[in-house]
Design a protein around this motif. Structure first.
Motif, PDB file in Angstrom:
ATOM      1  N   UNK A  89      34.849  76.318  94.523  1.00 28.26           N
ATOM      2  CA  UNK A  89      34.570  75.924  93.144  1.00 28.26           C
ATOM      3  C   UNK A  89      35.446  76.605  92.127  1.00 28.26           C
ATOM      4  N   UNK A  90      36.037  77.729  92.476  1.00 24.85           N
ATOM      5  CA  UNK A  90      36.770  78.491  91.472  1.00 24.85           C
ATOM      6  C   UNK A  90      38.253  78.126  91.400  1.00 24.85           C
ATOM      7  N   UNK A  91      38.649  77.068  92.095  1.00 21.65           N
ATOM      8  CA  UNK A  91      40.056  76.662  92.037  1.00 21.65           C
ATOM      9  C   UNK A  91      40.437  76.315  90.613  1.00 21.65           C
ATOM     10  N   UNK A  92      41.580  76.786  90.176  1.00 19.94           N
ATOM     11  CA  UNK A  92      42.014  76.537  88.802  1.00 19.94           C
ATOM     12  C   UNK A  92      42.406  75.085  88.632  1.00 19.94           C
ATOM     13  N   UNK A  93      42.390  74.566  87.382  1.00 21.34           N
ATOM     14  CA  UNK A  93      42.777  73.171  87.155  1.00 21.34           C
ATOM     15  C   UNK A  93      44.179  72.873  87.656  1.00 21.34           C
ATOM     16  N   UNK A  94      45.083  73.811  87.490  1.00 20.48           N
ATOM     17  CA  UNK A  94      46.463  73.558  87.917  1.00 20.48           C
ATOM     18  C   UNK A  94      46.519  73.348  89.425  1.00 20.48           C
ATOM     19  N   UNK A 143      41.411  64.566  91.604  1.00 24.64           N
ATOM     20  CA  UNK A 143      42.368  64.073  90.613  1.00 24.64           C
ATOM     21  C   UNK A 143      41.874  64.246  89.174  1.00 24.64           C
ATOM     22  N   UNK A 144      40.670  64.822  89.011  1.00 25.38           N
ATOM     23  CA  UNK A 144      40.195  65.123  87.661  1.00 25.38           C
ATOM     24  C   UNK A 144      41.028  66.246  87.064  1.00 25.38           C
ATOM     25  N   UNK A 145      41.097  66.284  85.741  1.00 25.93           N
ATOM     26  CA  UNK A 145      41.883  67.315  85.060  1.00 25.93           C
ATOM     27  C   UNK A 145      41.008  68.078  84.077  1.00 25.93           C
ATOM     28  N   UNK A 146      41.158  69.396  84.104  1.00 29.57           N
ATOM     29  CA  UNK A 146      40.423  70.277  83.195  1.00 29.57           C
ATOM     30  C   UNK A 146      38.922  70.033  83.295  1.00 29.57           C
ATOM     31  N   UNK A 147      38.417  69.908  84.535  1.00 29.45           N
ATOM     32  CA  UNK A 147      37.004  69.604  84.757  1.00 29.45           C
ATOM     33  C   UNK A 147      36.342  70.664  85.622  1.00 29.45           C
ATOM     34  N   UNK A 148      35.047  70.834  85.402  1.00 27.45           N
ATOM     35  CA  UNK A 148      34.230  71.676  86.257  1.00 27.45           C
ATOM     36  C   UNK A 148      32.968  70.895  86.591  1.00 27.45           C
ATOM     37  N   UNK A 149      32.593  70.891  87.879  1.00 26.88           N
ATOM     38  CA  UNK A 149      31.438  70.122  88.350  1.00 26.88           C
ATOM     39  C   UNK A 149      30.252  71.048  88.599  1.00 26.88           C
ATOM     40  N   UNK A 195      28.435  70.906  91.003  1.00 26.97           N
ATOM     41  CA  UNK A 195      28.409  71.198  92.439  1.00 26.97           C
ATOM     42  C   UNK A 195      29.264  72.414  92.784  1.00 26.97           C
ATOM     43  N   UNK A 196      30.252  72.701  91.937  1.00 28.04           N
ATOM     44  CA  UNK A 196      31.144  73.803  92.228  1.00 28.04           C
ATOM     45  C   UNK A 196      32.145  73.493  93.315  1.00 28.04           C
ATOM     46  N   UNK A 197      32.266  72.238  93.708  1.00 30.28           N
ATOM     47  CA  UNK A 197      33.172  71.815  94.768  1.00 30.28           C
ATOM     48  C   UNK A 197      33.983  70.618  94.288  1.00 30.28           C
ATOM     49  N   UNK A 198      35.246  70.567  94.678  1.00 28.17           N
ATOM     50  CA  UNK A 198      36.079  69.408  94.343  1.00 28.17           C
ATOM     51  C   UNK A 198      35.744  68.214  95.234  1.00 28.17           C
ATOM     52  N   UNK A 199      35.433  68.496  96.494  1.00 25.30           N
ATOM     53  CA  UNK A 199      35.071  67.448  97.446  1.00 25.30           C
ATOM     54  C   UNK A 199      33.770  67.862  98.119  1.00 25.30           C
ATOM     55  N   UNK A 205      26.299  64.445  90.375  1.00 25.24           N
ATOM     56  CA  UNK A 205      26.912  65.637  89.783  1.00 25.24           C
ATOM     57  C   UNK A 205      26.923  65.513  88.275  1.00 25.24           C
ATOM     58  N   UNK A 206      27.096  66.657  87.612  1.00 23.57           N
ATOM     59  CA  UNK A 206      27.418  66.715  86.196  1.00 23.57           C
ATOM     60  C   UNK A 206      28.816  67.315  86.084  1.00 23.57           C
ATOM     61  N   UNK A 207      29.592  66.849  85.136  1.00 26.62           N
ATOM     62  CA  UNK A 207      30.965  67.343  84.962  1.00 26.62           C
ATOM     63  C   UNK A 207      31.187  67.655  83.478  1.00 26.62           C
ATOM     64  N   UNK A 208      31.841  68.797  83.230  1.00 29.64           N
ATOM     65  CA  UNK A 208      32.168  69.222  81.867  1.00 29.64           C
ATOM     66  C   UNK A 208      33.623  69.670  81.804  1.00 29.64           C
TER      67      UNK A 208
END
Length: 655
Positions: free
Chosen positions: A249-254, A608-614, A616-620, A634-637
């Motif tokens: 979950x802590x992977x940076x947006x870049x 493929x989302x940008x500048x997002x945090x879910x 779930x704390x997981x990208x997949x 999920x909720x995304x901000x």
């Protein structure tokens, strides 16, 4: 009658499940013709505990919870596959099944390459564990004189010469179980008691381990909100084609943007749906929440509360009841409570999103009325008309910004010290934290703590309430005003606790951590808030009634709001699977509905989302969508509110 094999390799004999793996149940159940009664499903202690806590759960739901708990003792994720026979044996043993080679060969043939979680559940439904009565009956077929024990020599002879023969070392391992063996005899009644007690303990540990695993919880297999009573059982599963890779979950947006559009080991999909939403910079948007022109003339009430982050990732908060005595226009707001004493500086939790869901009590049920979707900076609000009646006000946060922090090495703050007279004194840092804590638990904001307010604090910090007699003693020993505890009295109460432990701060730290503080006396796992209610024609009555988790009532309200106000898309070829996407200025909520009679597993990919945090704390990740059910996906901000953000979500049904 299926054989059950408890044999393991010598190097694995120190496992916590040692007894389950070493006992000769496979021989007993396979070689005793008198044991032919139908097998009943074994009730695990952990499942019974879950059933007591959630009486609305069906047997099938309890079965899947216990199955998943066992699966996660062997694998990191329910998406991981069983890739060899030894893994199959091990994961079956975690459920109390102890398969013989014959049983294993039935499910792991020369053509089998892998089995998935659904395959595992299907096997469990076919291979029921032995019951205690059946095992005792099998032993008694050997103990023909009903002595209650079997000589080692006799048992050694049959275990090494008949059926699926055990090795000498394996039999000796059984005989080394001192609690059931003595003087060359196996007390099989004690053996059976120990065996099933160990099986239950293992299941309980597995369930607790799963509940405490925040990453496993975010996968949310088996979570559901609504279901029809006639829901059919899930069908037999199909073979999977590979594993889904899970990202931290802590992977940076870049870094997230540089990842490929799908995991390198992605499964094949039956159907896929994509949702792309480009969002602007939140901080530059014009506020949509405005106050009524004559609000200062309206009658008002207010209450404070707090979101607390649990060890397993759950969020609990105060819940409220609002009584409206006359039909009236009403204005509701909720916002984080700023406790910073520095001018112009905000408390770190002020970026946590807050909302209120308004539900109406109706014949024991709570129906969704509305929620606070309009915002002005940190304040979320709703304006409308409420009729006479009692309403639930349930605070809500997405969990995107109130989440477990990575473990950091920080210096532990000092809480107490001894002055020149060797008297214990609270440090200024601890006093400041206690003062903030007082502000949070002083729900009505009158500068004093009533017994009711103090008990919400006690339930959070110790799990027990202070009764009337104890409260009288408290008032006799600490400063009170109007029969309520003052701020100084609260300070002195904590100092007394330190004196009782002769300066040992351990109990004080338990209290602090339960209130969301870390070892540096920073509140990192809580978010205090304040609720204000204005009514034009009557004085609203607001009462704090509980401190609890985001229950099904709230989750159901979130789902219903997304269905009512979000965009709906059906999966091509799976019209009964609908994805609802609701967006406002601060966050996006995705809700899944499965109208079919078939259980489905969906993979969700946000890479493929940008500048997002879910939340779930997981990208997949993957979720299990039960038949006739609706659930929050999920909720995304935005990760950085000063930058644009893009929601790009791919949701796929796994084949």
């Amino acid at each position: 009658m299926p054989q059950i094999d408890f044999r393991i390799k010598p190097e694995a004999k120190q496992s916590p499940h040692r007894l389950l793996k070493l006992c000769p149940v496979n021989w007993l159940m396979a070689n005793n013709s008198g044991s032919n009664s139908s097998l009943q499903g074994h009730k695990y202690a952990a499942s019974e505990q879950q059933e007591n806590q959630k009486p609305q759960q069906s047997e099938e739901e309890i079965f899947y919870l216990a199955s998943r708990a066992a699966y996660l003792t062997v694998f990191k994720s329910s998406l991981d596959n069983i890739t060899n026979k030894d893994q199959l044996r091990l994961v079956l043993q975690q459920t109390g099944r102890n398969p013989s080679n014959r049983v294993l060969n039935k499910y792991w043939t020369p053509r089998t390459k892998q089995l998935n979680f659904d395959d595992f559940c299907a096997i469990l439904k076919k291979e029921k564990p032995a019951t205690k009565n059946e095992l005792l009956k099998a032993f008694r077929n050997i103990d023909t004189y009903n002595k209650g024990y079997i000589l080692h020599n006799d048992l050694y002879q049959v275990l090494t010469t008949k059926g699926e023969k055990m090795s000498h070392e394996e039999v000796n391992s059984v005989f080394r179980l001192a609690e059931v063996n003595s003087n060359g005899k196996l007390d099989y009644n004690k053996f059976c008691n120990t065996f099933f007690r160990t099986s239950e303990q293992c299941a309980k540990v597995a369930s607790e381990r799963m509940d405490s695993n925040s990453k496993a919880k975010r996968q949310q297999f088996g979570s559901y909100i609504e279901k029809s009573p006639e829901r059919s059982a899930s069908p037999s599963s199909k073979s999977s084609q590979g594993n889904s890779k899970l990202y931290d979950s802590e992977t940076s947006p870049r870094k997230a943007e540089n990842k490929s559009s799908r995991p390198s080991s992605a499964r094949s999909f039956k159907a896929t749906i994509s949702t792309v939403i480009n969002m602007g910079i939140p901080s530059t948007r014009i506020a949509k929440l405005t106050e009524p022109n004559n609000l200062k003339n309206w009658l008002t009430t207010a209450s404070k509360g707090c979101f607390f982050l649990e060890d397993n990732g759950d969020i609990i908060s105060h819940h409220y009841k609002l009584q409206v005595l006359q039909k009236s226009a009403v204005h509701l707001t909720i916002k984080p409570l700023n406790l910073s004493k520095a001018e112009g500086k905000l408390s770190p939790w002020m970026s946590v999103d807050t909302a209120l869901y308004i539900l109406k009590e109706n014949d024991g049920q709570a129906d969704l009325i509305s929620f606070t979707e309009l915002r002005n900076k940190e304040t979320s609000g709703w304006k409308g008309e409420l009729g006479v009646g009692v309403y639930w006000l349930i605070p809500f946060t997405t969990g995107c910004r109130l989440r477990k922090k990575k473990k950091q090495t920080i210096k532990e703050a000092r809480l107490v010290y001894r002055d020149e007279n060797e008297d214990l004194v609270l440090t200024p840092e601890f006093k400041s934290a206690l003062s903030d804590m007082f502000e949070i638990i002083d729900l009505d904001g009158n500068g004093l703590l009533s017994l009711e307010e103090y008990n919400f604090f006690e339930m959070r910090s110790s799990g027990e309430k202070c009764d009337d007699d104890a409260w009288e003693v408290c008032k006799e020993n600490f400063e009170t005003k109007k029969n309520e505890l003052t701020r100084q009295g609260f300070m002195d109460l904590n100092l007394m606790e330190a004196n009782d432990r002769e300066g040992d701060p351990s109990d004080l730290w338990v209290t602090l951590q339960s209130m969301g503080y870390n070892k540096a006396l920073e509140m990192t796992e809580a978010c205090p808030f304040v609720i204000e209610v204005y009514a034009e024609k009557c004085k609203p009555r607001l009462k704090t009634v509980s401190l609890e988790s985001s229950n099904k009532q709230l989750q159901g309200a979130v789902c219903k709001s997304a269905k009512l106000k979000g965009d709906a898309k059906s999966m091509e070829g799976y019209e009964d699977v609908i994805i609802y996407t609701y967006k406002n200025d601060t966050h996006i909520t995705s809700v899944m509905e499965n109208k079919s009679d078939e259980k489905l597993i969906l993979q969700v990919n946000n890479e493929q989302s940008k500048n997002c945090i879910s939340s779930r704390g997981l990208h997949v990740f993957a979720v299990e969508l039960l038949p006739k059910s609706v659930m929050v996906c999920q909720h995304v901000m935005p990760l950085n509110e000063k930058q644009e953000w893009m929601y790009n979500c791919v949701q796929s049904i796994l084949s």
